[in-house]
Design a protein around this motif. Structure first.
Motif, PDB file in Angstrom:
ATOM      1  N   PHE A 199       0.852  -1.181   0.000  1.00  0.00           N
ATOM      2  CA  PHE A 199       0.000   0.000   0.000  1.00  0.00           C
ATOM      3  C   PHE A 199       0.894   1.240   0.000  1.00  0.00           C
ATOM      4  CE2 PHE A 199      -2.110   3.363   2.375  1.00  0.00           C
ATOM      5  CZ  PHE A 199      -3.295   3.483   1.660  1.00  0.00           C
ATOM      6  N   CYS A 200       0.705   2.127  -0.969  1.00  0.00           N
ATOM      7  CA  CYS A 200       1.502   3.355  -1.076  1.00  0.00           C
ATOM      8  C   CYS A 200       1.002   4.374  -0.052  1.00  0.00           C
ATOM      9  CB  CYS A 200       1.380   3.923  -2.481  1.00  0.00           C
ATOM     10  SG  CYS A 200       2.308   5.446  -2.725  1.00  0.00           S
ATOM     11  N   CYS A 201       1.915   4.891   0.758  1.00  0.00           N
ATOM     12  CA  CYS A 201       1.548   5.851   1.808  1.00  0.00           C
ATOM     13  C   CYS A 201       1.341   7.266   1.276  1.00  0.00           C
ATOM     14  CB  CYS A 201       2.617   5.854   2.895  1.00  0.00           C
ATOM     15  SG  CYS A 201       2.693   4.295   3.782  1.00  0.00           S
ATOM     16  N   SER A 202       1.782   7.536   0.057  1.00  0.00           N
ATOM     17  CA  SER A 202       1.614   8.863  -0.533  1.00  0.00           C
ATOM     18  C   SER A 202       0.300   8.955  -1.286  1.00  0.00           C
ATOM     19  CB  SER A 202       2.756   9.153  -1.509  1.00  0.00           C
ATOM     20  OG  SER A 202       3.990   9.097  -0.859  1.00  0.00           O
ATOM     21  N   GLU A 203      -0.306  10.153  -1.287  1.00  0.00           N
ATOM     22  CA  GLU A 203      -1.505  10.385  -2.082  1.00  0.00           C
ATOM     23  C   GLU A 203      -1.119  10.313  -3.556  1.00  0.00           C
ATOM     24  OE1 GLU A 203      -2.371  14.340  -0.932  1.00  0.00           O
ATOM     25  OE2 GLU A 203      -3.167  13.770   1.012  1.00  0.00           O
ATOM     26  N   VAL A 204      -2.003   9.739  -4.369  1.00  0.00           N
ATOM     27  CA  VAL A 204      -1.685   9.550  -5.784  1.00  0.00           C
ATOM     28  C   VAL A 204      -2.768  10.178  -6.650  1.00  0.00           C
ATOM     29  CG1 VAL A 204      -1.322   7.814  -7.581  1.00  0.00           C
ATOM     30  CG2 VAL A 204      -0.420   7.428  -5.293  1.00  0.00           C
ATOM     31  N   ASP A 205      -2.337  10.841  -7.706  1.00  0.00           N
ATOM     32  CA  ASP A 205      -3.236  11.409  -8.694  1.00  0.00           C
ATOM     33  C   ASP A 205      -3.828  10.254  -9.504  1.00  0.00           C
ATOM     34  OD1 ASP A 205      -4.470  12.641 -10.845  1.00  0.00           O
ATOM     35  OD2 ASP A 205      -2.766  13.944 -11.319  1.00  0.00           O
ATOM     36  N   MET A 206      -5.132  10.062  -9.429  1.00  0.00           N
ATOM     37  CA  MET A 206      -5.772   8.916 -10.076  1.00  0.00           C
ATOM     38  C   MET A 206      -5.827   9.040 -11.594  1.00  0.00           C
ATOM     39  SD  MET A 206      -6.561   6.447  -8.055  1.00  0.00           S
ATOM     40  CE  MET A 206      -5.207   6.644  -6.915  1.00  0.00           C
ATOM     41  N   ARG A 207      -5.347  10.155 -12.148  1.00  0.00           N
ATOM     42  CA  ARG A 207      -5.237  10.252 -13.603  1.00  0.00           C
ATOM     43  C   ARG A 207      -4.045   9.456 -14.114  1.00  0.00           C
ATOM     44  NH1 ARG A 207      -5.361  16.655 -13.930  1.00  0.00           N
ATOM     45  NH2 ARG A 207      -4.038  16.238 -12.135  1.00  0.00           N
ATOM     46  N   LYS A 208      -3.153   9.067 -13.200  1.00  0.00           N
ATOM     47  CA  LYS A 208      -1.987   8.279 -13.597  1.00  0.00           C
ATOM     48  C   LYS A 208      -2.425   6.887 -14.036  1.00  0.00           C
ATOM     49  CE  LYS A 208       1.369  10.496 -10.534  1.00  0.00           C
ATOM     50  NZ  LYS A 208       2.114  11.200 -11.543  1.00  0.00           N
ATOM     51  N   SER A 209      -1.746   6.404 -15.056  1.00  0.00           N
ATOM     52  CA  SER A 209      -2.028   5.055 -15.537  1.00  0.00           C
ATOM     53  C   SER A 209      -0.794   4.187 -15.280  1.00  0.00           C
ATOM     54  CB  SER A 209      -2.398   5.101 -17.021  1.00  0.00           C
ATOM     55  OG  SER A 209      -2.875   3.847 -17.442  1.00  0.00           O
ATOM     56  N   PHE A 210      -0.559   3.230 -16.125  1.00  0.00           N
ATOM     57  CA  PHE A 210       0.484   2.233 -15.892  1.00  0.00           C
ATOM     58  C   PHE A 210       1.863   2.838 -15.644  1.00  0.00           C
ATOM     59  CE2 PHE A 210      -2.788   0.366 -18.619  1.00  0.00           C
ATOM     60  CZ  PHE A 210      -3.195  -0.686 -17.815  1.00  0.00           C
ATOM     61  N   ASP A 211       2.366   3.623 -16.590  1.00  0.00           N
ATOM     62  CA  ASP A 211       3.711   4.176 -16.451  1.00  0.00           C
ATOM     63  C   ASP A 211       3.812   5.166 -15.298  1.00  0.00           C
ATOM     64  OD1 ASP A 211       4.577   2.649 -18.592  1.00  0.00           O
ATOM     65  OD2 ASP A 211       4.164   4.230 -20.059  1.00  0.00           O
ATOM     66  N   GLY A 212       2.794   5.999 -15.130  1.00  0.00           N
ATOM     67  CA  GLY A 212       2.798   6.960 -14.030  1.00  0.00           C
ATOM     68  C   GLY A 212       2.809   6.277 -12.672  1.00  0.00           C
ATOM     69  N   LEU A 213       2.027   5.213 -12.532  1.00  0.00           N
ATOM     70  CA  LEU A 213       2.001   4.479 -11.264  1.00  0.00           C
ATOM     71  C   LEU A 213       3.316   3.729 -11.025  1.00  0.00           C
ATOM     72  CD1 LEU A 213      -1.673   3.184 -11.305  1.00  0.00           C
ATOM     73  CD2 LEU A 213      -0.728   5.023  -9.905  1.00  0.00           C
ATOM     74  N   ASN A 219      -8.605  12.287  -1.507  1.00  0.00           N
ATOM     75  CA  ASN A 219      -9.885  12.221  -0.804  1.00  0.00           C
ATOM     76  C   ASN A 219     -10.231  10.821  -0.316  1.00  0.00           C
ATOM     77  OD1 ASN A 219     -10.345  14.959  -1.175  1.00  0.00           O
ATOM     78  ND2 ASN A 219     -11.316  14.625  -3.149  1.00  0.00           N
ATOM     79  N   ARG A 220      -9.407   9.840  -0.659  1.00  0.00           N
ATOM     80  CA  ARG A 220      -9.590   8.429  -0.265  1.00  0.00           C
ATOM     81  C   ARG A 220     -10.907   7.845  -0.775  1.00  0.00           C
ATOM     82  NH1 ARG A 220      -8.288   9.776   5.602  1.00  0.00           N
ATOM     83  NH2 ARG A 220     -10.363   8.933   5.871  1.00  0.00           N
ATOM     84  N   THR A 221     -11.316   8.277  -1.967  1.00  0.00           N
ATOM     85  CA  THR A 221     -12.536   7.748  -2.573  1.00  0.00           C
ATOM     86  C   THR A 221     -12.242   6.879  -3.797  1.00  0.00           C
ATOM     87  OG1 THR A 221     -12.741   9.771  -3.863  1.00  0.00           O
ATOM     88  CG2 THR A 221     -14.005   9.644  -1.804  1.00  0.00           C
ATOM     89  N   GLN A 266     -15.696   4.532  -4.723  1.00  0.00           N
ATOM     90  CA  GLN A 266     -16.865   4.366  -3.871  1.00  0.00           C
ATOM     91  C   GLN A 266     -17.282   5.708  -3.294  1.00  0.00           C
ATOM     92  OE1 GLN A 266     -15.418   1.398  -1.083  1.00  0.00           O
ATOM     93  NE2 GLN A 266     -15.093   2.928   0.483  1.00  0.00           N
ATOM     94  N   ARG A 267     -18.536   5.768  -2.856  1.00  0.00           N
ATOM     95  CA  ARG A 267     -19.065   7.025  -2.312  1.00  0.00           C
ATOM     96  C   ARG A 267     -18.398   7.384  -1.001  1.00  0.00           C
ATOM     97  NH1 ARG A 267     -24.507   4.621  -3.446  1.00  0.00           N
ATOM     98  NH2 ARG A 267     -24.828   5.089  -5.636  1.00  0.00           N
ATOM     99  N   ASP A 268     -18.270   6.405  -0.123  1.00  0.00           N
ATOM    100  CA  ASP A 268     -17.616   6.639   1.164  1.00  0.00           C
ATOM    101  C   ASP A 268     -16.108   6.567   0.984  1.00  0.00           C
ATOM    102  OD1 ASP A 268     -20.121   6.746   2.430  1.00  0.00           O
ATOM    103  OD2 ASP A 268     -20.140   4.557   2.662  1.00  0.00           O
ATOM    104  N   ARG A 269     -15.415   7.069   1.971  1.00  0.00           N
ATOM    105  CA  ARG A 269     -13.954   7.031   1.926  1.00  0.00           C
ATOM    106  C   ARG A 269     -13.431   5.653   2.289  1.00  0.00           C
ATOM    107  NH1 ARG A 269     -11.281  12.427   4.297  1.00  0.00           N
ATOM    108  NH2 ARG A 269     -12.307  13.875   2.909  1.00  0.00           N
ATOM    109  N   LEU A 271      -9.952  -3.693   2.771  1.00  0.00           N
ATOM    110  CA  LEU A 271      -9.798  -2.332   2.267  1.00  0.00           C
ATOM    111  C   LEU A 271     -10.741  -2.087   1.097  1.00  0.00           C
ATOM    112  CD1 LEU A 271      -8.171   0.354   2.279  1.00  0.00           C
ATOM    113  CD2 LEU A 271      -6.564  -0.753   0.741  1.00  0.00           C
ATOM    114  N   LEU A 272     -10.826  -3.039   0.172  1.00  0.00           N
ATOM    115  CA  LEU A 272     -11.719  -2.904  -0.980  1.00  0.00           C
ATOM    116  C   LEU A 272     -13.180  -2.825  -0.566  1.00  0.00           C
ATOM    117  CD1 LEU A 272     -10.021  -5.357  -3.484  1.00  0.00           C
ATOM    118  CD2 LEU A 272     -10.162  -2.867  -3.677  1.00  0.00           C
ATOM    119  N   ASN A 273     -13.519  -3.459   0.541  1.00  0.00           N
ATOM    120  CA  ASN A 273     -14.893  -3.432   1.043  1.00  0.00           C
ATOM    121  C   ASN A 273     -15.161  -2.259   1.975  1.00  0.00           C
ATOM    122  OD1 ASN A 273     -16.108  -5.716  -0.211  1.00  0.00           O
ATOM    123  ND2 ASN A 273     -14.800  -7.007   1.052  1.00  0.00           N
ATOM    124  N   GLY A 274     -14.142  -1.408   2.197  1.00  0.00           N
ATOM    125  CA  GLY A 274     -14.319  -0.228   3.029  1.00  0.00           C
ATOM    126  C   GLY A 274     -14.260  -0.495   4.518  1.00  0.00           C
TER     127      GLY A 274
END
Length: 115
Positions: free
Chosen positions: A15-29, A55-57, A76-79, A102-105
């Motif tokens: 699990f990455c501890c840094s916030e990640v821009d979800m626009r990143k795809s394969f190479d960015g990740l 936002n952890r969504t 998901q709607r919730d965080r 984690l996937l189930n919240g």
């Protein structure tokens, strides 16, 4: 079909501890894995990397298999609840059960094994 669909402890989950821009795809990740997690994404290593947005969504899982990458994206709607564990090199190692939680919240807690 991806082997990722069967989340078992045959994989190592980070699990990455840094916030990640979800626009990143394969190479960015892959860049996030190298820069913030001090690891490399290599095929056949049985490693899955997990990322959350600010936002952890939104959550992404990245796996490099024999003939390419697999990217699983969940919103998901919730965080999502962050793991309460100590990070090493910018990541937290999780078990398959913890990833499914984690996937189930569900709330993840670090527990000690009884001796």
């Amino acid at each position: 079909m991806s082997a990722l669909l069967v989340l078992t402890d045959t994989y190592k989950f980070y699990f990455c501890c840094s916030e990640v821009d979800m626009r990143k795809s394969f190479d960015g990740l892959c860049g996030v894995v190298e820069k913030y997690m001090s690891r490399r994404v290599e095929k056949n290593q049985k490693e899955v990397f997990i990322f959350l947005n600010k936002n952890r969504t939104h959550l992404k899982l990245l796996l490099h298999e024999n003939n390419g990458f697999t990217l699983l994206y969940r919103r998901q709607r919730d965080r999502f609840t962050l793991p309460e564990m100590t990070a090493e090199n910018g990541s937290i190692k999780l078990t398959a059960v913890e990833v499914l939680s984690l996937l189930n919240g569900l709330m993840l807690h670090h527990t000690q094994k009884r001796v």
